[in-house]
Design an enzyme around this catalytic site. Structure first.
Site: not given
Ligand code: GRF
Length: 192
Positions: A14-15, A67, A92, A109, A111
């Site tokens: 969750g950063s 799903k 995810m 999103n 990525h």
């Molecule tokens: C990040 O690298 C994002 O690009 C990818 O998953 C990771 C999530 O990191 N989709 P965080 O949970 O936000 O720290």
């Protein structure tokens, strides 16, 4: 412009979610994070949300549920927060049409690669192993594919000679944490 209501979906650390909550505190008249939804009850993102008094919820997969059924329950829960935007931050799961039809053009999103290169679960890992000299991250609209939606913005950065994979990934995440709120702000202001 009406203040934009953002729902974040996240499955883990969750950063990026925290960076967006921080940004929204500063940009109070532009946006508000109205909830964080997760498919993982123990995800650290729930702890991060507490600091900001942002409500969180978890939708766990039921036995024998497909799903689409899962996404129906997710949409139902999200609708109680009336979000204008759905922001994925380390979520995810692949969203189904059941979900995407409810929020057309409103799901984004981040990525960890310069798409279309290295889609999938391990963008940084795949780029590092491929020995690229330059990598980056991509903010994109979400469609039914895996990291195939239209690209909104990209941030490039060079690999440092001799850098370990852990350092490269950490550096990438710090860049994401700055870039994602910047892109969201530009998008919400209608400048993208
Ligand atoms: C990040 O690298 C994002 O690009 C990818 O998953 C990771 C999530 O990191 N989709 P965080 O949970 O936000 O720290």
């Amino acid at each position: 412009m009406k203040k934009q209501r953002i729902a974040i979906l996240a499955s883990g650390n969750g950063s990026n979610a925290e960076a967006i909550m921080n940004w929204a505190m500063i940009q109070k008249s532009l946006a508000e994070v109205v909830c964080i939804g997760s498919n993982v009850k123990t995800a650290y993102v729930h702890e991060r949300a507490k600091k900001f008094l942002v409500p969180t919820f978890t939708i766990s997969k039921k036995k024998n549920e497909d799903k689409h059924g899962f996404d129906e329950r997710l949409v139902e829960k999200l609708q109680s927060y009336s979000p204008d935007w759905i922001v994925l931050a380390g979520y995810m799961k692949i969203l189904t049409p059941v979900f995407l039809k409810k929020y057309p053009g409103r799901v984004i999103n981040i990525h960890p690669s310069l798409l279309p290169a290295f889609p999938g679960l391990d963008g940084y890992g795949d780029a590092f192993r491929a020995g690229v000299s330059e990598s980056g991250c991509t903010v994109h609209y979400v469609d039914e594919g895996v990291d195939t939606g239209a690209i909104i913005a990209q941030k490039k950065f060079s690999l440092i000679k001799g850098e370990s994979f852990d350092d490269f990934k950490k550096r990438g995440l710090v860049i994401e944490n700055q870039f994602y709120p910047e892109v969201i702000e530009t998008l919400l202001k209608g400048n993208l």
